[in-house]
Scaffold this active site. Structure first.
Site, PDB file in Angstrom:
ATOM      1  N   PRO A 295      18.697  18.133   6.220  1.00 16.06           N
ATOM      2  CA  PRO A 295      17.992  17.863   4.961  1.00 16.06           C
ATOM      3  C   PRO A 295      18.069  16.387   4.586  1.00 16.06           C
ATOM      4  O   PRO A 295      19.115  15.754   4.730  1.00 16.06           O
ATOM      5  CB  PRO A 295      18.767  18.712   3.952  1.00 16.06           C
ATOM      6  CG  PRO A 295      20.136  18.835   4.527  1.00 16.06           C
ATOM      7  CD  PRO A 295      20.005  18.763   6.022  1.00 16.06           C
ATOM      8  N   ARG A 334       4.498   6.547  -2.007  1.00 18.50           N
ATOM      9  CA  ARG A 334       4.141   7.965  -1.911  1.00 18.50           C
ATOM     10  C   ARG A 334       2.881   8.353  -2.689  1.00 18.50           C
ATOM     11  O   ARG A 334       2.078   9.139  -2.184  1.00 18.50           O
ATOM     12  CB  ARG A 334       5.332   8.854  -2.298  1.00 18.50           C
ATOM     13  CG  ARG A 334       6.562   8.610  -1.399  1.00 18.50           C
ATOM     14  CD  ARG A 334       7.619   9.684  -1.508  1.00 18.50           C
ATOM     15  NE  ARG A 334       7.181  10.935  -0.921  1.00 18.50           N
ATOM     16  CZ  ARG A 334       6.714  11.959  -1.590  1.00 18.50           C
ATOM     17  NH1 ARG A 334       6.650  11.898  -2.910  1.00 18.50           N
ATOM     18  NH2 ARG A 334       6.318  13.047  -0.979  1.00 18.50           N
ATOM     19  N   TYR A 338       0.385   9.824   0.021  1.00 16.85           N
ATOM     20  CA  TYR A 338       0.270  11.290   0.056  1.00 16.85           C
ATOM     21  C   TYR A 338      -0.347  11.865  -1.213  1.00 16.85           C
ATOM     22  O   TYR A 338      -0.334  13.080  -1.398  1.00 16.85           O
ATOM     23  CB  TYR A 338       1.652  11.945   0.224  1.00 16.85           C
ATOM     24  CG  TYR A 338       2.539  11.306   1.251  1.00 16.85           C
ATOM     25  CD1 TYR A 338       2.251  11.422   2.616  1.00 16.85           C
ATOM     26  CD2 TYR A 338       3.676  10.595   0.874  1.00 16.85           C
ATOM     27  CE1 TYR A 338       3.076  10.839   3.559  1.00 16.85           C
ATOM     28  CE2 TYR A 338       4.504  10.012   1.823  1.00 16.85           C
ATOM     29  CZ  TYR A 338       4.201  10.142   3.165  1.00 16.85           C
ATOM     30  OH  TYR A 338       5.014   9.565   4.090  1.00 16.85           O
ATOM     31  N   CYS A 365      -2.086  -6.309  -5.746  1.00 15.39           N
ATOM     32  CA  CYS A 365      -3.478  -6.711  -5.746  1.00 15.39           C
ATOM     33  C   CYS A 365      -4.301  -5.684  -4.981  1.00 15.39           C
ATOM     34  O   CYS A 365      -4.829  -5.968  -3.910  1.00 15.39           O
ATOM     35  CB  CYS A 365      -3.603  -8.092  -5.123  1.00 15.39           C
ATOM     36  SG  CYS A 365      -5.188  -8.801  -5.511  1.00 15.39           S
ATOM     37  N   GLU A 366      -4.361  -4.504  -5.517  1.00 16.43           N
ATOM     38  CA  GLU A 366      -5.085  -3.412  -4.880  1.00 16.43           C
ATOM     39  C   GLU A 366      -5.371  -2.388  -5.978  1.00 16.43           C
ATOM     40  O   GLU A 366      -4.444  -1.920  -6.641  1.00 16.43           O
ATOM     41  CB  GLU A 366      -4.201  -2.816  -3.774  1.00 16.43           C
ATOM     42  CG  GLU A 366      -4.933  -1.823  -2.947  1.00 16.43           C
ATOM     43  CD  GLU A 366      -4.416  -1.721  -1.510  1.00 16.43           C
ATOM     44  OE1 GLU A 366      -3.915  -2.721  -0.949  1.00 16.43           O
ATOM     45  OE2 GLU A 366      -4.525  -0.629  -0.964  1.00 16.43           O
ATOM     46  N   TYR A 394      12.557   8.645   0.333  1.00 19.09           N
ATOM     47  CA  TYR A 394      11.336   7.997   0.821  1.00 19.09           C
ATOM     48  C   TYR A 394      10.748   7.032  -0.213  1.00 19.09           C
ATOM     49  O   TYR A 394       9.543   6.869  -0.299  1.00 19.09           O
ATOM     50  CB  TYR A 394      10.312   9.053   1.268  1.00 19.09           C
ATOM     51  CG  TYR A 394      10.892  10.051   2.258  1.00 19.09           C
ATOM     52  CD1 TYR A 394      11.180   9.653   3.557  1.00 19.09           C
ATOM     53  CD2 TYR A 394      11.192  11.365   1.876  1.00 19.09           C
ATOM     54  CE1 TYR A 394      11.744  10.546   4.459  1.00 19.09           C
ATOM     55  CE2 TYR A 394      11.754  12.254   2.782  1.00 19.09           C
ATOM     56  CZ  TYR A 394      12.024  11.838   4.073  1.00 19.09           C
ATOM     57  OH  TYR A 394      12.592  12.724   4.962  1.00 19.09           O
TER      58      TYR A 394
HETATM   59  N1  LLP Z   1      14.558  16.142  10.626  1.00 19.95           N
HETATM   60  C1  LLP Z   1      13.468  15.624  11.209  1.00 19.95           C
HETATM   61  C2  LLP Z   1      13.338  15.700  12.653  1.00 19.95           C
HETATM   62  C3  LLP Z   1      12.476  15.012  10.423  1.00 19.95           C
HETATM   63  O1  LLP Z   1      11.390  14.515  11.012  1.00 19.95           O
HETATM   64  C4  LLP Z   1      12.638  14.941   9.013  1.00 19.95           C
HETATM   65  C5  LLP Z   1      11.638  14.285   8.176  1.00 19.95           C
HETATM   66  C6  LLP Z   1      13.805  15.481   8.459  1.00 19.95           C
HETATM   67  C7  LLP Z   1      14.726  16.087   9.278  1.00 19.95           C
HETATM   68  C8  LLP Z   1      14.072  15.444   6.985  1.00 19.95           C
HETATM   69  O2  LLP Z   1      13.155  16.173   6.267  1.00 19.95           O
HETATM   70  P1  LLP Z   1      13.324  16.389   4.673  1.00 19.95           P
HETATM   71  O3  LLP Z   1      14.510  17.301   4.459  1.00 19.95           O
HETATM   72  O4  LLP Z   1      13.549  15.059   4.073  1.00 19.95           O
HETATM   73  O5  LLP Z   1      12.062  17.007   4.265  1.00 19.95           O
HETATM   74  N2  LLP Z   1       7.750   9.981   4.138  1.00 19.95           N
HETATM   75  C9  LLP Z   1       7.438  11.367   3.845  1.00 19.95           C
HETATM   76  C10 LLP Z   1       8.402  12.324   4.492  1.00 19.95           C
HETATM   77  C11 LLP Z   1       8.495  12.172   5.987  1.00 19.95           C
HETATM   78  C12 LLP Z   1       9.440  13.148   6.591  1.00 19.95           C
HETATM   79  C13 LLP Z   1       9.720  12.798   8.000  1.00 19.95           C
HETATM   80  N3  LLP Z   1      10.641  13.645   8.657  1.00 19.95           N
HETATM   81  C14 LLP Z   1       7.389  11.560   2.323  1.00 19.95           C
HETATM   82  O6  LLP Z   1       7.628  10.599   1.592  1.00 19.95           O
HETATM   83  O7  LLP Z   1       7.085  12.650   1.842  1.00 19.95           O
END
Ligand code: LLP
Length: 436
Positions: A295, A334, A338, A365-366, A394
């Site tokens: 996580p 974000r 997204y 500037c966007e 993130y």
């Molecule tokens: N393990 C792997 C292999 C992953 O690719 C990721 C996230 C995680 C664990 C952790 O996932 P989490 O528990 O944080 O959901 N930048 C994006 C999120 C990208 C996630 C990439 N991989 C955002 O801001 O929503």
């Protein structure tokens, strides 16, 4: 509705009507450290890690909780993870370097990535990184040959793409067959990869990995992933008499960004996962390996807020009231990347009821650099402190120098004390790598 619901756990509104986190008034934090400022509640992070660990214990599962450093990593954060006994999921040499500099034990690191470079591989091996999570046939070859030259062995997991598509933003779905990550199950490549690793003298196969995506609210796809994992384990056992000692199910549990969001709790998530795993493995006559999870977001997202100062207020009459703050897409990509939606409040007017609808704009500037559209706030004034909660994951991790904006500072608060973990970048930092 309890507006503090999405805030760090130690948050409260003090006698002055100001937001306080970890026993520290955020208005004082701004005075001392400036804006934009990331404020992390240290105990909140520790508690999230403990909740995962305890939930597995309650369900009688031998587990590894690996914090996904991509969500937010600095030396201070790595030390918290280390002290809490967590493992760490790293995806670059840079993340591994940061962890090691903080004294994080290398043997507790999972090294991910679909394109690990030779230098990164060598750096990881030299420093004794615990597990490589193999992601391509090229990597198997590259890693084996580097190890062979050094007569070394390396523990590895094989990452499989389970063909599961959770409901979340397409950019953060990772379990589908059409993905740059992992070996596909459907094509048989996952099994081929396992055979290659089993035949390699320098790779020690410890188990399998999968990650279906991020910011997921429904537990159904996780249950489906457990079934796919158990099926794969059974098929590998029948064909090659190999049983994994670790299965890693990745990360992905969603968090509440808005007051109306209702994600499952860590406890519900782990109990559902545990039940599914026990059932799927026992019906196939398999003993359950050690269960690892990774996580990121659910550990740090709600643990932090970003504080900004209001600089200009522009009323486009009859259209929109723009409240511009001194950050934006350089500290929080974000919303633009997204379409993520956040709440906002005024940290120095927390007791005041919302009086007007505003749009919080960044300073870049966007035209699309809008942090939050149509949020209800007390009448904003220049100099007010806008607070955006749930920026712990993130946020800083994806911060950048667009428009040559120096990156913000990061403080951790705990029991009335603030510790500056990352200082604010200066203009000199912006040209520090320039040669002429
Ligand atoms: N393990 C792997 C292999 C992953 O690719 C990721 C996230 C995680 C664990 C952790 O996932 P989490 O528990 O944080 O959901 N930048 C994006 C999120 C990208 C996630 C990439 N991989 C955002 O801001 O929503």
């Amino acid at each position: 509705m309890d507006i503090l619901k999405v805030f760090p756990r130690s948050s409260r509104i003090n006698e002055k009507g100001n937001l306080e986190i970890g026993g520290v008034d955020t208005v004082d934090l701004v005075r001392e450290f400036g804006t934009p400022l990331f404020v992390y509640d240290e105990n909140h992070i520790r508690e999230q890690l403990r909740r995962y660990r305890n939930a597995f214990l309650e369900n009688g599962i031998d587990a590894i909780v690996a914090y996904a450093g991509k969500a937010f990593l600095c030396k201070y954060m790595a030390r918290i993870a280390s002290e809490e006994g967590a493992y760490l999921d790293c995806v670059t040499g840079g993340e591994i370097y940061t962890a090691l500099e903080a004294g994080f034990p290398a043997e507790r690191i999972f090294f991910h990535g679909n394109n690990k470079g030779d230098e990164e591989i060598e750096f990881a091996i030299e420093n004794g990184v615990g597990y490589f999570v193999l992601d391509s046939f090229d990597e198997i070859e590259r890693l084996s040959s580097i190890l062979r030259k050094r007569s070394l062995k390396q523990d590895v997991l094989v990452r499989i793409t389970p063909g599961i598509v959770p409901k979340t933003h397409t950019y953060i779905q990772t379990g589908q067959v059409d993905s740059k990550f992992g070996f596909s199950l459907a094509s048989g490549q996952a099994y081929e990869a396992v055979i290659e690793v089993l035949n390699s003298k320098n790779l020690e196969l410890k188990g399998f990995h999968m990650h279906i995506g991020s910011q997921i609210f429904s537990l159904e796809p996780f249950i489906a992933a457990c079934k796919v994992m158990a099926d794969f384990c059974l098929s590998v056992k029948e064909r090659s008499n190999y049983l994994p000692s670790i299965i890693n199910l990745g990360g992905g549990l969603g968090v509440a960004y808005r007051l109306t969001d209702e994600p499952p709790s860590i406890e519900e998530f782990i109990s559902t996962l545990s039940k599914a795993l026990k059932e799927e493995f026992s019906t196939r006559g398999l003993s359950l390996p050690v269960v690892a999870i990774e996580p990121g977001r659910s550990i740090v997202a709600n643990a932090a807020v970003t504080l900004y100062k209001v600089g200009t207020i522009k009323d486009v009459i009859g259209v929109r009231l723009y409240v511009s703050v001194d950050g934006g897409m350089s500290d929080n990509l974000r919303p633009m990347l997204y379409g993520a939606v956040y709440e906002a409040f005024i940290a120095n007017k927390m007791n005041r009821a919302p009086e007007t609808t505003v749009t919080i704009a960044g300073k870049h500037c966007e035209n699309g650099d809008i942090l939050i559209r149509d949020v209800k706030l007390p009448f904003p004034e220049i100099g007010d402190i806008v607070v955006v909660p749930v920026t712990g994951a993130y946020g800083y991790a994806m911060s950048n120098n667009y428009n040559r904006q120096p990156r913000p500072a990061v403080v951790f608060v705990k029991e009335g004390k603030a510790t500056l973990a990352i200082k604010r970048e200066k203009y000199e930092d912006l040209i520090r790598n320039e040669i002429t």
